[in-house]
Design a protein around this motif. Structure first.
Motif, PDB file in Angstrom:
ATOM      1  N   TYR A  75      -0.472   1.301   9.274  1.00 50.20           N
ATOM      2  CA  TYR A  75       0.900   1.063   9.787  1.00 50.20           C
ATOM      3  C   TYR A  75       1.316  -0.174   9.680  1.00 50.20           C
ATOM      4  CZ  TYR A  75      -0.819   5.318  12.529  1.00 50.20           C
ATOM      5  OH  TYR A  75      -1.358   6.431  13.101  1.00 50.20           O
ATOM      6  N   SER A  76       2.754  -0.440   9.955  1.00 50.98           N
ATOM      7  CA  SER A  76       3.298  -1.355   9.567  1.00 50.98           C
ATOM      8  C   SER A  76       2.958  -2.713  10.665  1.00 50.98           C
ATOM      9  CB  SER A  76       5.049  -1.350   9.895  1.00 50.98           C
ATOM     10  OG  SER A  76       5.394  -1.087  11.029  1.00 50.98           O
ATOM     11  N   LYS A  79       4.023  -2.020  14.397  1.00 48.87           N
ATOM     12  CA  LYS A  79       3.608  -0.657  14.884  1.00 48.87           C
ATOM     13  C   LYS A  79       2.024  -0.960  15.212  1.00 48.87           C
ATOM     14  CE  LYS A  79       6.115   3.411  13.011  1.00 48.87           C
ATOM     15  NZ  LYS A  79       5.967   4.268  12.223  1.00 48.87           N
ATOM     16  N   ARG A  80       1.249  -1.730  14.145  1.00 45.75           N
ATOM     17  CA  ARG A  80      -0.125  -2.079  14.458  1.00 45.75           C
ATOM     18  C   ARG A  80      -0.295  -2.958  15.581  1.00 45.75           C
ATOM     19  NH1 ARG A  80      -1.419  -3.959   9.545  1.00 45.75           N
ATOM     20  NH2 ARG A  80      -0.644  -6.148  10.057  1.00 45.75           N
TER      21      ARG A  80
END
Length: 111
Positions: A75-76, A79-80
């Motif tokens: 994930y980006s 998001k992470r």
């Protein structure tokens, strides 16, 4: 089982669970800095008994945070971090629940 043994088991359980949560928080806050140090104690494909033992001990005591981080790498960044924070909150509450379940079981056995 004596009362001292029960207290000792509760202490080590709380210590173990708190170390897991705290290392996950460190992975969340510091990222690669902590993971680079963690990965020095872990072999990707351990071949000898020493390498397997060292990898097992390192993953057992500090493994939840790096495991979650590795799962969220696809994930980006934002998001992470959000998923990692959510996982830490869930991990904290699960650790508290596990602690109290085991504590109550130990008290039940003692009585």
């Amino acid at each position: 089982m004596t009362l001292e043994t029960m207290k000792l088991i509760e202490f080590f359980l709380s210590y173990y669970l708190s170390v897991q949560v705290m290392f996950s928080i460190l992975v969340f806050l510091l990222g690669r800095i902590v993971l680079d140090v963690f990965e020095t104690g872990v072999y990707e494909n351990p071949k000898t008994v020493f390498q397997r033992t060292l990898t097992f001990v390192t993953n057992t005591f500090l493994g939840v945070g790096p495991y979650l981080n590795k799962k969220f790498l696809k994930y980006s960044f934002l998001k992470r971090k959000f998923f990692m924070l959510t996982a830490i909150v869930v991990q904290f509450f699960a650790s508290v629940m596990v602690y109290y379940v085991i504590k109550n079981l130990l008290q039940l056995i003692l009585l």
